[in-house]
Write an enzyme that holds these catalytic residues in place. Sequence first.
Site, PDB file in Angstrom:
ATOM      1  N   CYS A 188    -100.695  42.946  15.908  1.00  0.00           N
ATOM      2  CA  CYS A 188    -100.840  41.771  16.902  1.00  0.00           C
ATOM      3  C   CYS A 188    -102.405  41.697  16.878  1.00  0.00           C
ATOM      4  O   CYS A 188    -102.564  42.943  17.304  1.00  0.00           O
ATOM      5  CB  CYS A 188    -100.021  41.705  18.353  1.00  0.00           C
ATOM      6  SG  CYS A 188    -100.752  40.861  19.583  1.00  0.00           S
ATOM      7  N   ARG A 247     -98.502  39.900  34.795  1.00  0.00           N
ATOM      8  CA  ARG A 247     -98.600  40.653  33.182  1.00  0.00           C
ATOM      9  C   ARG A 247     -98.057  41.886  34.121  1.00  0.00           C
ATOM     10  O   ARG A 247     -98.883  42.911  33.482  1.00  0.00           O
ATOM     11  CB  ARG A 247    -100.075  40.785  33.006  1.00  0.00           C
ATOM     12  CG  ARG A 247    -100.611  39.320  32.135  1.00  0.00           C
ATOM     13  CD  ARG A 247    -100.979  39.021  31.521  1.00  0.00           C
ATOM     14  NE  ARG A 247    -100.595  38.864  30.128  1.00  0.00           N
ATOM     15  CZ  ARG A 247    -100.914  38.280  29.261  1.00  0.00           C
ATOM     16  NH1 ARG A 247    -102.285  38.147  28.746  1.00  0.00           N
ATOM     17  NH2 ARG A 247    -100.369  38.528  28.120  1.00  0.00           N
ATOM     18  N   GLU A 290     -95.717  43.276  27.203  1.00  0.00           N
ATOM     19  CA  GLU A 290     -97.111  43.269  27.382  1.00  0.00           C
ATOM     20  C   GLU A 290     -97.820  43.173  28.787  1.00  0.00           C
ATOM     21  O   GLU A 290     -98.385  42.705  28.881  1.00  0.00           O
ATOM     22  CB  GLU A 290     -97.480  41.911  26.187  1.00  0.00           C
ATOM     23  CG  GLU A 290     -98.929  41.785  25.550  1.00  0.00           C
ATOM     24  CD  GLU A 290     -99.238  40.909  24.852  1.00  0.00           C
ATOM     25  OE1 GLU A 290    -100.588  41.251  23.897  1.00  0.00           O
ATOM     26  OE2 GLU A 290     -98.658  39.783  25.338  1.00  0.00           O
ATOM     27  N   GLU A 341    -107.008  30.398  27.043  1.00  0.00           N
ATOM     28  CA  GLU A 341    -107.259  31.653  26.536  1.00  0.00           C
ATOM     29  C   GLU A 341    -107.901  30.838  24.732  1.00  0.00           C
ATOM     30  O   GLU A 341    -107.968  32.228  24.193  1.00  0.00           O
ATOM     31  CB  GLU A 341    -106.063  32.843  26.307  1.00  0.00           C
ATOM     32  CG  GLU A 341    -105.839  33.862  27.570  1.00  0.00           C
ATOM     33  CD  GLU A 341    -104.927  34.806  27.192  1.00  0.00           C
ATOM     34  OE1 GLU A 341    -104.691  35.166  26.629  1.00  0.00           O
ATOM     35  OE2 GLU A 341    -104.659  34.998  28.324  1.00  0.00           O
ATOM     36  N   HIS A 349     -92.427  38.285  22.824  1.00  0.00           N
ATOM     37  CA  HIS A 349     -93.497  39.132  24.050  1.00  0.00           C
ATOM     38  C   HIS A 349     -92.909  38.620  25.374  1.00  0.00           C
ATOM     39  O   HIS A 349     -91.813  37.373  25.391  1.00  0.00           O
ATOM     40  CB  HIS A 349     -95.206  38.804  23.949  1.00  0.00           C
ATOM     41  CG  HIS A 349     -95.898  39.026  22.837  1.00  0.00           C
ATOM     42  ND1 HIS A 349     -96.848  39.334  22.911  1.00  0.00           N
ATOM     43  CD2 HIS A 349     -95.479  40.301  22.331  1.00  0.00           C
ATOM     44  CE1 HIS A 349     -97.294  39.409  21.551  1.00  0.00           C
ATOM     45  NE2 HIS A 349     -97.172  39.891  21.782  1.00  0.00           N
ATOM     46  N   GLU A 394     -99.384  33.137  18.028  1.00  0.00           N
ATOM     47  CA  GLU A 394     -98.648  32.491  19.238  1.00  0.00           C
ATOM     48  C   GLU A 394     -98.891  31.659  20.105  1.00  0.00           C
ATOM     49  O   GLU A 394    -100.280  31.523  20.077  1.00  0.00           O
ATOM     50  CB  GLU A 394     -99.086  34.347  20.104  1.00  0.00           C
ATOM     51  CG  GLU A 394     -99.119  34.389  21.393  1.00  0.00           C
ATOM     52  CD  GLU A 394     -99.604  35.890  22.084  1.00  0.00           C
ATOM     53  OE1 GLU A 394    -100.142  36.866  21.626  1.00  0.00           O
ATOM     54  OE2 GLU A 394     -98.342  36.479  23.784  1.00  0.00           O
ATOM     55  N   ASP A 447     -94.267  33.857  24.732  1.00  0.00           N
ATOM     56  CA  ASP A 447     -94.974  34.911  25.451  1.00  0.00           C
ATOM     57  C   ASP A 447     -94.383  34.500  26.996  1.00  0.00           C
ATOM     58  O   ASP A 447     -94.838  33.759  26.878  1.00  0.00           O
ATOM     59  CB  ASP A 447     -95.823  35.151  25.183  1.00  0.00           C
ATOM     60  CG  ASP A 447     -96.356  36.526  26.309  1.00  0.00           C
ATOM     61  OD1 ASP A 447     -96.630  36.705  27.384  1.00  0.00           O
ATOM     62  OD2 ASP A 447     -97.657  36.961  25.348  1.00  0.00           O
ATOM     63  N   THR A 448     -94.001  34.188  27.802  1.00  0.00           N
ATOM     64  CA  THR A 448     -93.432  34.521  28.560  1.00  0.00           C
ATOM     65  C   THR A 448     -93.521  34.264  29.638  1.00  0.00           C
ATOM     66  O   THR A 448     -93.898  33.349  30.622  1.00  0.00           O
ATOM     67  CB  THR A 448     -92.022  35.341  29.305  1.00  0.00           C
ATOM     68  OG1 THR A 448     -92.604  37.134  29.676  1.00  0.00           O
ATOM     69  CG2 THR A 448     -91.066  35.451  28.791  1.00  0.00           C
ATOM     70  N   PHE A 449     -95.101  34.645  29.773  1.00  0.00           N
ATOM     71  CA  PHE A 449     -96.597  34.892  30.713  1.00  0.00           C
ATOM     72  C   PHE A 449     -97.109  33.993  30.362  1.00  0.00           C
ATOM     73  O   PHE A 449     -97.683  33.178  31.333  1.00  0.00           O
ATOM     74  CB  PHE A 449     -97.750  36.406  30.224  1.00  0.00           C
ATOM     75  CG  PHE A 449     -98.826  35.662  31.227  1.00  0.00           C
ATOM     76  CD1 PHE A 449     -99.452  35.735  32.388  1.00  0.00           C
ATOM     77  CD2 PHE A 449     -99.699  35.652  29.860  1.00  0.00           C
ATOM     78  CE1 PHE A 449    -100.445  35.320  32.900  1.00  0.00           C
ATOM     79  CE2 PHE A 449    -101.095  35.295  30.628  1.00  0.00           C
ATOM     80  CZ  PHE A 449    -101.001  35.101  31.722  1.00  0.00           C
ATOM     81  N   HIS A 450     -97.032  33.731  28.564  1.00  0.00           N
ATOM     82  CA  HIS A 450     -98.066  32.021  28.990  1.00  0.00           C
ATOM     83  C   HIS A 450     -97.002  31.233  29.036  1.00  0.00           C
ATOM     84  O   HIS A 450     -97.676  29.608  29.655  1.00  0.00           O
ATOM     85  CB  HIS A 450     -98.527  32.229  27.229  1.00  0.00           C
ATOM     86  CG  HIS A 450     -99.643  33.311  27.098  1.00  0.00           C
ATOM     87  ND1 HIS A 450    -100.775  33.312  28.158  1.00  0.00           N
ATOM     88  CD2 HIS A 450     -99.695  34.074  26.318  1.00  0.00           C
ATOM     89  CE1 HIS A 450    -101.313  34.085  27.382  1.00  0.00           C
ATOM     90  NE2 HIS A 450    -100.473  35.035  26.545  1.00  0.00           N
TER      91      HIS A 450
END
Length: 288
Positions: A66, A218, A247, A159, A212, A153, A186-189
Amino acid sequence: MNKIGIYYAYWTHDWDADFHPFVDKVADLGFDVLEVNAGTIARMSSEERLRLKAHADDRGIILTYCIGLPHAYDVASPDAAVRAKGVGFLQQMAKAVGEMGGGRIGGILHGAWPSTAIPDGGSDPRPYLDRSVVSMKEAAKTAEDHNVIFNVEVVNRFEQFMLNTCQQALEYVAAVGSPNVKILLDTFHLNIEEDFVGEALVQAGDKLGHLHIGENNRMPPGYGHMPWTEIAAALRRINYSGYVVMEPFVMPGGQVGRDIKVYRDLAVGLDLDKEAQKALWLMRGVLK
Ligand code: MN
């Protein structure tokens, strides 16, 4: 059952690291996959790379890779010389990972990271996307030749400004048109940008090359409000057979803390190894 992994930087303050201790650590904790920094891998000697791969094989650990491209390697830059350097860097990473048998390189490969604003001061990401597609088409040929998949990603708007939703990433990979360029969600995003996390995963379908997972804060899975049951159902619906890599970022300090913007200690009273293992057990239960 998807193979489950974790990103080494959960435990580090710096992006560069010796990955050997992390191979042993995640194997001992029961993980299947260790995700490492693709830039570090590209800078290692062939001998060092093969030694790391042999160690991972020996411990039954799959390596994934990554990176968020540094600004000097921005493949979307208005400056053609910077774009050329960026394409060269993507090619260098693809060749390095190819030496280790190939695999998945994910992250912000389509532009520079962190990029909190559009560099020219404007508000239109389109010229950046257009230039990035041209760069990625070039780099994708090297990925194809070295058994590497580039997974771009989708990250939140604070970001990077180019690919903030799954729909945008689908358009991007369609424009690139290589079987070796797919999407990393990515589930966070997703939690920040999408209407529904599960729907975004379904929308990605067979273009989902890597996943991710992280909580809204996080923290390791289990410490937030992410809809894990909905996420698991969506992955089943698209027959996702790829890897699921957690992550979490919980420690302030160093370049990792600065780039991820961890300004308070989220790990107070927590044993990082134990928490990683608890999250692994939770996800094994959720994803079965
Ligand atoms: Mn991520």
